[in-house]
Write a protein that holds these residues in place. Sequence first.
Motif, PDB file in Angstrom:
ATOM      1  N   THR A 171       0.806  -1.216   0.000  1.00 21.92           N
ATOM      2  CA  THR A 171       0.000   0.000   0.000  1.00 21.92           C
ATOM      3  C   THR A 171       0.838   1.264   0.000  1.00 21.92           C
ATOM      4  N   SER A 172       2.133   1.153   0.154  1.00 19.04           N
ATOM      5  CA  SER A 172       3.000   2.326   0.199  1.00 19.04           C
ATOM      6  C   SER A 172       3.249   2.860  -1.206  1.00 19.04           C
ATOM      7  N   ASN A 173       3.333   4.193  -1.331  1.00 22.75           N
ATOM      8  CA  ASN A 173       3.661   4.829  -2.598  1.00 22.75           C
ATOM      9  C   ASN A 173       5.163   4.951  -2.812  1.00 22.75           C
ATOM     10  N   VAL A 174       5.939   4.579  -1.828  1.00 27.54           N
ATOM     11  CA  VAL A 174       7.395   4.661  -1.932  1.00 27.54           C
ATOM     12  C   VAL A 174       7.894   3.447  -2.711  1.00 27.54           C
ATOM     13  N   MET A 175       8.452   3.692  -3.900  1.00 22.73           N
ATOM     14  CA  MET A 175       8.943   2.590  -4.737  1.00 22.73           C
ATOM     15  C   MET A 175      10.418   2.290  -4.467  1.00 22.73           C
ATOM     16  N   TRP A 176      11.199   3.345  -4.240  1.00 24.85           N
ATOM     17  CA  TRP A 176      12.632   3.135  -3.995  1.00 24.85           C
ATOM     18  C   TRP A 176      13.211   4.377  -3.353  1.00 24.85           C
ATOM     19  N   ILE A 177      14.122   4.166  -2.441  1.00 22.49           N
ATOM     20  CA  ILE A 177      14.830   5.265  -1.790  1.00 22.49           C
ATOM     21  C   ILE A 177      16.296   4.898  -1.689  1.00 22.49           C
ATOM     22  N   ASN A 178      17.145   5.825  -2.016  1.00 22.65           N
ATOM     23  CA  ASN A 178      18.580   5.600  -1.899  1.00 22.65           C
ATOM     24  C   ASN A 178      18.929   5.416  -0.418  1.00 22.65           C
ATOM     25  N   PRO A 179      19.443   4.278  -0.027  1.00 14.55           N
ATOM     26  CA  PRO A 179      19.721   4.041   1.394  1.00 14.55           C
ATOM     27  C   PRO A 179      20.740   4.998   1.988  1.00 14.55           C
ATOM     28  N   SER A 180      21.533   5.645   1.142  1.00 13.13           N
ATOM     29  CA  SER A 180      22.553   6.563   1.662  1.00 13.13           C
ATOM     30  C   SER A 180      21.981   7.929   2.010  1.00 13.13           C
ATOM     31  N   THR A 181      20.710   8.188   1.645  1.00 11.28           N
ATOM     32  CA  THR A 181      20.116   9.502   1.899  1.00 11.28           C
ATOM     33  C   THR A 181      18.999   9.460   2.930  1.00 11.28           C
ATOM     34  N   ASN A 182      18.836   8.349   3.625  1.00 13.30           N
ATOM     35  CA  ASN A 182      17.771   8.267   4.616  1.00 13.30           C
ATOM     36  C   ASN A 182      18.235   7.445   5.807  1.00 13.30           C
ATOM     37  N   ILE A 183      17.469   7.532   6.866  1.00 17.25           N
ATOM     38  CA  ILE A 183      17.795   6.837   8.108  1.00 17.25           C
ATOM     39  C   ILE A 183      16.563   6.091   8.591  1.00 17.25           C
ATOM     40  N   ASP A 184      16.724   4.793   8.883  1.00 18.20           N
ATOM     41  CA  ASP A 184      15.643   4.003   9.460  1.00 18.20           C
ATOM     42  C   ASP A 184      15.624   4.264  10.964  1.00 18.20           C
ATOM     43  N   VAL A 185      14.544   4.865  11.433  1.00 23.53           N
ATOM     44  CA  VAL A 185      14.460   5.264  12.840  1.00 23.53           C
ATOM     45  C   VAL A 185      13.583   4.325  13.654  1.00 23.53           C
ATOM     46  N   THR A 186      13.178   3.199  13.068  1.00 26.00           N
ATOM     47  CA  THR A 186      12.228   2.313  13.758  1.00 26.00           C
ATOM     48  C   THR A 186      12.751   1.887  15.120  1.00 26.00           C
ATOM     49  N   GLN A 187      13.955   1.323  15.158  1.00 29.48           N
ATOM     50  CA  GLN A 187      14.486   0.815  16.419  1.00 29.48           C
ATOM     51  C   GLN A 187      14.737   1.938  17.414  1.00 29.48           C
ATOM     52  N   ALA A 188      15.177   3.092  16.903  1.00 29.70           N
ATOM     53  CA  ALA A 188      15.414   4.224  17.800  1.00 29.70           C
ATOM     54  C   ALA A 188      14.116   4.692  18.447  1.00 29.70           C
ATOM     55  N   VAL A 189      13.039   4.725  17.685  1.00 31.72           N
ATOM     56  CA  VAL A 189      11.746   5.135  18.235  1.00 31.72           C
ATOM     57  C   VAL A 189      11.224   4.085  19.213  1.00 31.72           C
ATOM     58  N   VAL A 190      11.409   2.805  18.887  1.00 35.83           N
ATOM     59  CA  VAL A 190      11.002   1.730  19.800  1.00 35.83           C
ATOM     60  C   VAL A 190      11.724   1.884  21.140  1.00 35.83           C
ATOM     61  N   SER A 191      13.014   2.149  21.091  1.00 38.59           N
ATOM     62  CA  SER A 191      13.785   2.333  22.332  1.00 38.59           C
ATOM     63  C   SER A 191      13.286   3.544  23.107  1.00 38.59           C
ATOM     64  N   ALA A 192      12.986   4.636  22.390  1.00 34.48           N
ATOM     65  CA  ALA A 192      12.473   5.834  23.054  1.00 34.48           C
ATOM     66  C   ALA A 192      11.118   5.569  23.690  1.00 34.48           C
ATOM     67  N   TYR A 193      10.284   4.797  23.010  1.00 32.32           N
ATOM     68  CA  TYR A 193       8.960   4.468  23.560  1.00 32.32           C
ATOM     69  C   TYR A 193       9.104   3.603  24.801  1.00 32.32           C
ATOM     70  N   ASN A 194       9.978   2.599  24.739  1.00 33.52           N
ATOM     71  CA  ASN A 194      10.184   1.727  25.902  1.00 33.52           C
ATOM     72  C   ASN A 194      10.653   2.524  27.108  1.00 33.52           C
ATOM     73  N   ALA A 195      11.539   3.490  26.862  1.00 30.57           N
ATOM     74  CA  ALA A 195      12.061   4.298  27.960  1.00 30.57           C
ATOM     75  C   ALA A 195      10.970   5.149  28.591  1.00 30.57           C
ATOM     76  N   SER A 196      10.059   5.675  27.766  1.00 29.48           N
ATOM     77  CA  SER A 196       9.010   6.548  28.299  1.00 29.48           C
ATOM     78  C   SER A 196       7.846   5.760  28.897  1.00 29.48           C
ATOM     79  N   SER A 197       7.581   4.549  28.381  1.00 27.99           N
ATOM     80  CA  SER A 197       6.441   3.773  28.873  1.00 27.99           C
ATOM     81  C   SER A 197       6.724   3.118  30.216  1.00 27.99           C
ATOM     82  N   GLY A 198       7.970   2.781  30.462  1.00 27.96           N
ATOM     83  CA  GLY A 198       8.310   2.120  31.715  1.00 27.96           C
ATOM     84  C   GLY A 198       7.909   0.667  31.774  1.00 27.96           C
TER      85      GLY A 198
END
Length: 228
Positions: A171-198
């Motif tokens: 369902t995503s409209n994103v077909m391709w992204i140069n991996p050198s120009t973006n950052i996957d923040v999924t794990q970083a956000v998960v860690s931030a959520y875990n820290a705030s949720s307790g």
Amino acid sequence: MNRSLALVLAIGAGLTTASAIAQAPAAAAPAAPAAAVAPPPQAIPAKIALIAFEQGVFATNEGQKTVQDIQKKYEPRKTQIDALSSEVDSLKKQLQGAPATLSDEERATRLKTIDTKEKQLTRDAEDAQNAYNADLQDAYGKLAQKFSATVKNYVSQNGFTILLDVSNQQTSNVMWINPSTNIDVTQAVVSAYNASSGVAAPPPSAPSAARPRPATTTPRPAATAPKQ
């Protein structure tokens, strides 16, 4: 010179002077100041963040614990369905191994019993699956609201200008992204959520318990890019 001639000469001199003044070029009006030219728009370098939103929700400690709690809730129903499934398989094997002398009436009775139990098995399995999915969808919707807030805070605080959700490639409209120009923040956000949720990390679930995924029809809050 008589007075009449003098008067004519005086009038003529006055007309000549007036004509000269009329023919003289008019003084140039002061030029209006030139309008200021607007500077061309400047392109702002984009800092792109990628996130697998749905996977991130279930990857949090709270998400994992929620899934395990739902699975435990449906363990009794799963046990009943497994038992009924085993019974149906056993009846089928008994019928296949029945002697040739088995009467047609007895064979028909056994087939009817198997058919009845198979229909019951199908109904029970569908009802349990629908109820399980409904509980999972409800839990996901609540967690997604809180997870979305953490996503927005993270990308804002880290200066991202664009956030793209790559949870579902279908369902995503994103077909391709140069991996050198973006950052996957999924794990970083998960860690931030875990820290705030307790919420502490739950114990590992059974190997056979696959992590479910909500249907694509689940309303999910959009994690929009922050205002600059």
